[in-house]
Design a protein around this motif. Structure first.
Motif, PDB file in Angstrom:
ATOM      1  N   VAL A   6       0.851  -1.183   0.000  1.00 61.48           N
ATOM      2  CA  VAL A   6       0.000   0.000   0.000  1.00 61.48           C
ATOM      3  C   VAL A   6       0.890   1.238   0.000  1.00 61.48           C
ATOM      4  O   VAL A   6       0.670   2.174  -0.753  1.00 61.48           O
ATOM      5  CB  VAL A   6      -0.935  -0.002   1.230  1.00 61.48           C
ATOM      6  N   CYS A   7       1.892   1.233   0.841  1.00 64.87           N
ATOM      7  CA  CYS A   7       2.818   2.360   0.981  1.00 64.87           C
ATOM      8  C   CYS A   7       4.213   1.887   0.623  1.00 64.87           C
ATOM      9  O   CYS A   7       4.863   1.182   1.402  1.00 64.87           O
ATOM     10  CB  CYS A   7       2.778   2.890   2.415  1.00 64.87           C
ATOM     11  N   SER A   8       4.671   2.280  -0.560  1.00 59.49           N
ATOM     12  CA  SER A   8       6.005   1.860  -0.978  1.00 59.49           C
ATOM     13  C   SER A   8       7.093   2.673  -0.289  1.00 59.49           C
ATOM     14  O   SER A   8       8.235   2.221  -0.186  1.00 59.49           O
ATOM     15  CB  SER A   8       6.152   1.952  -2.495  1.00 59.49           C
ATOM     16  N   VAL A  17      -2.023  -2.785   7.091  1.00 60.06           N
ATOM     17  CA  VAL A  17      -3.049  -1.752   7.274  1.00 60.06           C
ATOM     18  C   VAL A  17      -4.311  -2.382   7.853  1.00 60.06           C
ATOM     19  O   VAL A  17      -4.924  -1.838   8.774  1.00 60.06           O
ATOM     20  CB  VAL A  17      -3.343  -1.015   5.948  1.00 60.06           C
ATOM     21  N   LYS A  18      -4.683  -3.545   7.339  1.00 62.92           N
ATOM     22  CA  LYS A  18      -5.869  -4.243   7.865  1.00 62.92           C
ATOM     23  C   LYS A  18      -5.673  -4.626   9.324  1.00 62.92           C
ATOM     24  O   LYS A  18      -6.618  -4.558  10.120  1.00 62.92           O
ATOM     25  CB  LYS A  18      -6.174  -5.473   7.016  1.00 62.92           C
ATOM     26  N   GLN A  19      -4.456  -5.002   9.697  1.00 62.63           N
ATOM     27  CA  GLN A  19      -4.190  -5.338  11.098  1.00 62.63           C
ATOM     28  C   GLN A  19      -4.313  -4.106  11.984  1.00 62.63           C
ATOM     29  O   GLN A  19      -4.879  -4.165  13.069  1.00 62.63           O
ATOM     30  CB  GLN A  19      -2.802  -5.965  11.255  1.00 62.63           C
ATOM     31  N   CYS A  35       2.134   3.271  11.797  1.00 66.88           N
ATOM     32  CA  CYS A  35       3.176   2.696  10.937  1.00 66.88           C
ATOM     33  C   CYS A  35       3.812   3.667   9.946  1.00 66.88           C
ATOM     34  O   CYS A  35       4.607   3.241   9.114  1.00 66.88           O
ATOM     35  CB  CYS A  35       2.602   1.513  10.173  1.00 66.88           C
ATOM     36  N   LYS A  36       3.461   4.940   9.986  1.00 62.73           N
ATOM     37  CA  LYS A  36       3.981   5.985   9.110  1.00 62.73           C
ATOM     38  C   LYS A  36       3.412   5.969   7.693  1.00 62.73           C
ATOM     39  O   LYS A  36       3.732   6.847   6.904  1.00 62.73           O
ATOM     40  CB  LYS A  36       5.507   5.953   9.030  1.00 62.73           C
ATOM     41  N   ALA A  37       2.603   4.992   7.336  1.00 65.02           N
ATOM     42  CA  ALA A  37       2.034   4.951   5.980  1.00 65.02           C
ATOM     43  C   ALA A  37       1.252   6.231   5.722  1.00 65.02           C
ATOM     44  O   ALA A  37       0.452   6.665   6.538  1.00 65.02           O
ATOM     45  CB  ALA A  37       1.122   3.738   5.814  1.00 65.02           C
ATOM     46  N   CYS A  44      -0.552   7.019  -1.038  1.00 64.22           N
ATOM     47  CA  CYS A  44      -1.267   5.833  -0.566  1.00 64.22           C
ATOM     48  C   CYS A  44      -2.482   6.161   0.298  1.00 64.22           C
ATOM     49  O   CYS A  44      -3.235   5.255   0.673  1.00 64.22           O
ATOM     50  CB  CYS A  44      -0.320   4.930   0.216  1.00 64.22           C
ATOM     51  N   VAL A  45      -2.711   7.411   0.603  1.00 64.70           N
ATOM     52  CA  VAL A  45      -3.778   7.773   1.537  1.00 64.70           C
ATOM     53  C   VAL A  45      -5.150   7.328   1.031  1.00 64.70           C
ATOM     54  O   VAL A  45      -5.958   6.798   1.794  1.00 64.70           O
ATOM     55  CB  VAL A  45      -3.754   9.287   1.852  1.00 64.70           C
TER      56      VAL A  45
END
Length: 86
Positions: A6-8, A17-19, A35-37, A44-45
């Motif tokens: 999702v976030c490269s 992200v699901k977790q 997680c900084k994503a 990726c937002v």
């Protein structure tokens, strides 16, 4: 195992992200805190929003279906009322 990133920028996967969502994250900002994503380039937002189930949120409709919310006379009255209150 097939990883869908999702976030490269930070190497965050869809599973991660699901977790975070299962752990209580409800917004992209809460995921970012975990997680900084989404905090670097931001591309990726929207994907994070979709994973969280927020991607289907409708956009706001214009007030008055495209007509001005306040007519000029109403605006002048509103300003006058504010001046009187002050």
């Amino acid at each position: 195992m097939n990883r869908v990133y999702v976030c490269s920028c930070f190497g965050i996967t869809e599973a991660q992200v699901k977790q975070h969502a299962a752990d209580g994250a409800r917004t992209p900002r809460q995921v970012a805190s975990a997680c900084k994503a989404g905090t670097d380039c931001g591309s990726c937002v929207r994907r994070i929003q979709a994973i969280l189930g927020r991607g289907a949120c409708s956009r706001r409709e214009p007030a008055g279906q495209g007509r001005p919310v306040l007519a000029a006379a109403d605006a002048v009255e509103a300003v006058a009322a504010l001046d009187d209150a002050a």
